[in-house]
Every structure is written in structure tokens, then in C-alpha cells.
Enzyme design. Structure first.
Site, PDB file in Angstrom:
ATOM      1  N   ARG A  84      14.119 -15.582 -49.829  1.00 42.23           N
ATOM      2  CA  ARG A  84      14.310 -17.026 -49.947  1.00 42.23           C
ATOM      3  C   ARG A  84      15.762 -17.360 -49.659  1.00 42.23           C
ATOM      4  O   ARG A  84      16.118 -17.776 -48.578  1.00 42.23           O
ATOM      5  CB  ARG A  84      13.922 -17.506 -51.352  1.00 42.23           C
ATOM      6  CG  ARG A  84      12.440 -17.605 -51.569  1.00 42.23           C
ATOM      7  CD  ARG A  84      12.089 -17.636 -53.009  1.00 42.23           C
ATOM      8  NE  ARG A  84      12.381 -16.353 -53.638  1.00 42.23           N
ATOM      9  CZ  ARG A  84      11.937 -15.991 -54.821  1.00 42.23           C
ATOM     10  NH1 ARG A  84      11.242 -16.817 -55.547  1.00 42.23           N
ATOM     11  NH2 ARG A  84      12.214 -14.799 -55.307  1.00 42.23           N
TER      12      ARG A  84
ATOM     13  N   LYS B  44       7.278  -5.751 -68.886  1.00 41.17           N
ATOM     14  CA  LYS B  44       7.515  -7.160 -68.601  1.00 41.17           C
ATOM     15  C   LYS B  44       6.350  -7.986 -69.126  1.00 41.17           C
ATOM     16  O   LYS B  44       5.198  -7.696 -68.794  1.00 41.17           O
ATOM     17  CB  LYS B  44       7.625  -7.330 -67.070  1.00 41.17           C
ATOM     18  CG  LYS B  44       8.602  -8.408 -66.638  1.00 41.17           C
ATOM     19  CD  LYS B  44       8.945  -8.208 -65.178  1.00 41.17           C
ATOM     20  CE  LYS B  44       9.017  -9.485 -64.395  1.00 41.17           C
ATOM     21  NZ  LYS B  44       9.261  -9.270 -62.969  1.00 41.17           N
TER      22      LYS B  44
ATOM     23  N   HIS C  10       4.331 -17.037 -51.679  1.00 40.49           N
ATOM     24  CA  HIS C  10       3.752 -15.699 -51.486  1.00 40.49           C
ATOM     25  C   HIS C  10       2.685 -15.725 -50.385  1.00 40.49           C
ATOM     26  O   HIS C  10       2.611 -14.809 -49.563  1.00 40.49           O
ATOM     27  CB  HIS C  10       3.059 -15.224 -52.770  1.00 40.49           C
ATOM     28  CG  HIS C  10       3.969 -14.950 -53.934  1.00 40.49           C
ATOM     29  ND1 HIS C  10       3.742 -15.501 -55.174  1.00 40.49           N
ATOM     30  CD2 HIS C  10       5.076 -14.182 -54.064  1.00 40.49           C
ATOM     31  CE1 HIS C  10       4.669 -15.067 -56.019  1.00 40.49           C
ATOM     32  NE2 HIS C  10       5.497 -14.280 -55.373  1.00 40.49           N
TER      33      HIS C  10
ATOM     34  N   SER D   7       7.330 -18.066 -58.959  1.00 42.45           N
ATOM     35  CA  SER D   7       6.295 -18.140 -60.006  1.00 42.45           C
ATOM     36  C   SER D   7       6.909 -18.714 -61.277  1.00 42.45           C
ATOM     37  O   SER D   7       6.292 -19.525 -61.973  1.00 42.45           O
ATOM     38  CB  SER D   7       5.738 -16.751 -60.303  1.00 42.45           C
ATOM     39  OG  SER D   7       5.237 -16.163 -59.135  1.00 42.45           O
TER      40      SER D   7
END
Ligand code: ADP
Length: 165
Positions: A93, A44, A20, A131
Site C-alpha cells: 500500500r 494473535k 485483498h 482489515s
């Protein structure tokens, strides 16, 4: 007339990783101002609270004077309008990110045609970093020191002392 170009980099940042940070650094070099904005999503279950995630992000990005950290709830496009920004930054990514990111970008285009989603390709060093992976690796006793900033590493050790090696 001077015109400040502002971009917004939204995400969960639970917690912020070196991947990030890389994206924020690249974006900060392109625009006058960048807001890293943490999505508050009650649906979430997050590992770190919004305040903790904010503190970690502020620490990790303190070397970038034109970057600020904020949080938002509700629609991302509403947050952008409030910020007077028309640029959403997302990181890419692998190809596996594309499907989800494409859908999100299309949805935001539908909601707010004046807003553009721009993708920044990650550095090879971070292409497997997320993460989620950091938390998994840490919980299995693996080394994550190279993957996150020092403040995040410290908080992971505090939060999960039983996994600390
Ligand atoms: P979200 O839950 O919205 O995917 P994340 O905080 O996981 O939020 O990610 C925010 C953005 O940062 C996404 O665009 C994601 O693809 C990107 N990102 C996450 N990890 C990396 C990384 N290692 N390299 C580049 N971009 C990344």
C-alpha cells in the site's frame, strides 16, 4: 512438459477486504494457480475464526476459477514447499508497509533461497484500506460497505449488532 506455476498469497485476512481481493485478482491473472492462505496464529487474537475467514474469502473469490483458499500454521516457506510453489505474493500500500514487508521477505529468503517474494502494488482506491481500519470504522458507526465484499459486511453486522446503523 507442461509446468504449472503456482503462487501463494498469505495473510491474516481478518476479514478479507476489497484491497485483498484486488491483489488476488491481479495475481490470479499472472499465474496458473493462486492459493490464498490464511495464517493460523494462536499468538494473535483474531476477530473472526479461521473457518469464518476461510468462508468469507471463498465467497469473495468465487469469481476467480484458478484461486483456492487454504490455511496454514508454522512457517510460510514450509507451506510453500508443501504446495510445490516458489512464489509468495504480498500487497504493498504505502511506504509504511515496506519496512515490515522487506524484513519478512529477507527472513523468508534466508529460510528458503529458492522462494521469491513478489509485491503487487495496490490500486489507489485501496491504499488506505486494511482489515483493522474496516473493523475500527465499523465499530465507530462509519460506512464500510464500499470497502468489503457483501458477505463480510453481513458478518460484521451479525458479529457487532450494537454498532450496526
Ligand atoms: P498480515 O497480517 O500478514 O499483514 P493481511 O491480511 O493484513 O495480513 O495482509 C496480507 C497482505 O495483503 C499483506 O501483504 C498486506 O500488505 C496486503 N494488503 C492488505 N490490505 C491491502 C490493500 N488494501 N491493498 C493491497 N494490499 C493489501
Amino acid at each position: 512438459m507442461s509446468h504449472t506455476i503456482k503462487a501463494v498469497y498469505p495473510g491474516s485476512f481478518d476479514p478479507i477486504t476489497n484491497g485483498h481481493i484486488y491483489i488476488a485478482e491481479r495475481a490470479a491473472g499472472l499465474f496458473d494457480e493462486l492459493t490464498v492462505s490464511i495464517l493460523i496464529n494462536p499468538e494473535k487474537r483474531a476477530t473472526f475464526s479461521v473457518d469464518e475467514r476461510k468462508t468469507m474469502a471463498i465467497e469473495a473469490l468465487s469469481h476467480l476459477p484458478n484461486v483456492k483458499v487454504d490455511s496454514f500454521t508454522g512457517l510460510l516457506v514450509d507451506f510453500l514447499r508443501q504446495e510445490r510453489s516458489r512464489i509468495i505474493i504480498r500487497g504493498l500500500r504505502a511506504l509504511s508497509d515496506f519496512e515490515y514487508e522487506f524484513q519478512l521477505a529477507q527472513m523468508n529468503r534466508q529460510l528458503a533461497p529458492e522462494i521469491e517474494t513478489l509485491f503487487i502494488v495496490t490500486d489507489a482506491r485501496y491504499s488506505y484500506l486494511s482489515s483493522h481500519a474496516v473493523k475500527d470504522i465499523f465499530n465507530f458507526g462509519g460506512p464500510v460497505q464500499e470497502m468489503v465484499p457483501p458477505g463480510v459486511y453481513r458478518r460484521l453486522r451479525e458479529r457487532f449488532p450494537r454498532f450496526d446503523k
